[in-house]
Design an enzyme around this catalytic site. Structure first.
Site, PDB file in Angstrom:
ATOM      1  N   GLU A  28      40.268  35.910  40.315  1.00  8.86           N
ATOM      2  CA  GLU A  28      39.610  37.010  40.273  1.00  8.86           C
ATOM      3  C   GLU A  28      40.096  37.928  39.197  1.00  8.86           C
ATOM      4  O   GLU A  28      38.914  38.597  38.975  1.00  8.86           O
ATOM      5  CB  GLU A  28      40.089  37.520  41.458  1.00  8.86           C
ATOM      6  CG  GLU A  28      39.527  36.932  42.899  1.00  8.86           C
ATOM      7  CD  GLU A  28      38.249  37.476  43.245  1.00  8.86           C
ATOM      8  OE1 GLU A  28      37.252  36.736  42.447  1.00  8.86           O
ATOM      9  OE2 GLU A  28      37.886  38.637  43.890  1.00  8.86           O
ATOM     10  N   THR A  83      31.148  43.822  39.556  1.00 11.70           N
ATOM     11  CA  THR A  83      32.590  44.451  40.046  1.00 11.70           C
ATOM     12  C   THR A  83      33.133  45.408  39.071  1.00 11.70           C
ATOM     13  O   THR A  83      33.830  46.394  39.715  1.00 11.70           O
ATOM     14  CB  THR A  83      33.441  43.415  40.448  1.00 11.70           C
ATOM     15  OG1 THR A  83      33.008  42.331  41.239  1.00 11.70           O
ATOM     16  CG2 THR A  83      34.694  43.741  41.164  1.00 11.70           C
TER      17      THR A  83
END
Ligand code: HSE
Length: 293
Positions: free
Chosen positions: A120, A168
């Site tokens: 991530e 994001t």
């Protein structure tokens, strides 16, 4: 060869920014792995054209490195990238579970959480575990610096994905660095309510517990049509609505009997705002599953 199906996830749930997450029954990524002298990655499926196959730039490559487990890896994307459904986390969780088994590393699912979270970091710049934890463990998860707490839950959900993307990184840039104490107090109250709701499989408490005045309003402003979609979902019977993960997906909690109506209302409201969308009628579900071919 080993195959893992790892579910999409919805992180934050409004009041639990960077902490709460749930596994979804649908959609999911499917990852296949075979031992190889060095890691290669191929990607097919929804949004695959946006995903780098270079192992240095792919979340799954980072996981293979961390486990010292080179492999030929194929990823069939069911979770659309940059949708707010933990797309990169689903691939990372699947790869972690598959490579751990392929190379007999013997790590538990809990121990694989920080390894999958490293993947991530490639996407968001920070290693947070609120998507990989539910994808690996299933149910509702609370991911903190001290580890992950998990509880199984059965809560009907709708996630509506507009045909727009929010990265994001952009969504993290709008998160305020400080918050008023009164907003923090309200959000702690919401988070506690939501947690109790999950343990009781109560969609009313979970929906009420998603309220958040700190992060969600800033992110909602990045999603065209969000307020109308939220209002429509609530009118159709949703017990709570919030941004799914970093967005632009919108998450609604409801009773099973109103799930179809909530999904239609959300699609119609996006449509009225000039935005195409699709909705998944889903629920809190299980974690990643491993299959031997
Ligand atoms: N907690 C993360 C965020 C989830 O909201 O930025 C998305 O990766």
């Amino acid at each position: 060869m080993l195959t893992v199906r790892a579910p999409a996830t919805s992180a934050n749930l409004g009041s639990g920014f960077d902490v709460f997450g749930v596994a979804l029954e649908t959609p999911a990524d499917v990852v296949r792995v075979e031992r190889a002298p060095e890691t290669t990655i191929s990607v097919t499926g929804t949004g695959s054209q946006y995903i780098p196959e270079d192992p240095e730039k792919n979340t799954v490559g980072a996981v293979a490195d961390a486990l010292d487990a080179p492999a030929r890896i194929s990823i069939d994307k069911g979770v659309r990238p940059s949708s707010g459904l933990g797309s990169s986390a689903a691939s990372a969780a699947a790869a972690a579970l598959a490579l751990n088994e392929l190379y007999d590393r013997g790590l538990s699912r809990e121990e694989l959480v920080p390894i999958a979270a490293e993947g991530e970091a490639l996407v968001s710049g920070e290693a947070h575990a609120d998507n990989v934890a539910p994808s690996l463990l299933g149910g509702f998860t609370v991911a903190t610096a001290d580890g992950v707490t998990q509880v199984d839950a059965s809560i009907p959900l709708v996630v509506c994905l507009p045909e727009t993307t929010v990265s994001t990184r952009d969504a993290r840039d709008v998160v305020p660095e400080r918050a008023a104490l009164s907003d923090v107090v309200d959000t702690v109250g919401s988070a506690a309510t939501l947690t109790v709701g999950m343990t009781r499989d109560d969609p009313v408490l979970v929906g009420r517990g998603m309220e958040d005045e700190i992060v969600t309003p800033e992110r909602a402003a990045l999603i065209e049509g969000y307020e109308a979609v939220r209002e429509s979902a609530l009118e159709a019977g949703a017990t709570g609505v919030t941004v799914s993960g970093a967005g632009p997906g919108v998450l609604a909690v409801c009773r099973r009997s109103s799930r179809r109506a909530v999904a239609s209302a959300m699609i119609d409201a996006f449509d009225a705002a000039g935005v195409d969308s699709r909705a998944y009628q889903t629920a809190v579900g299980d974690g990643a599953r491993l299959y031997r071919d």
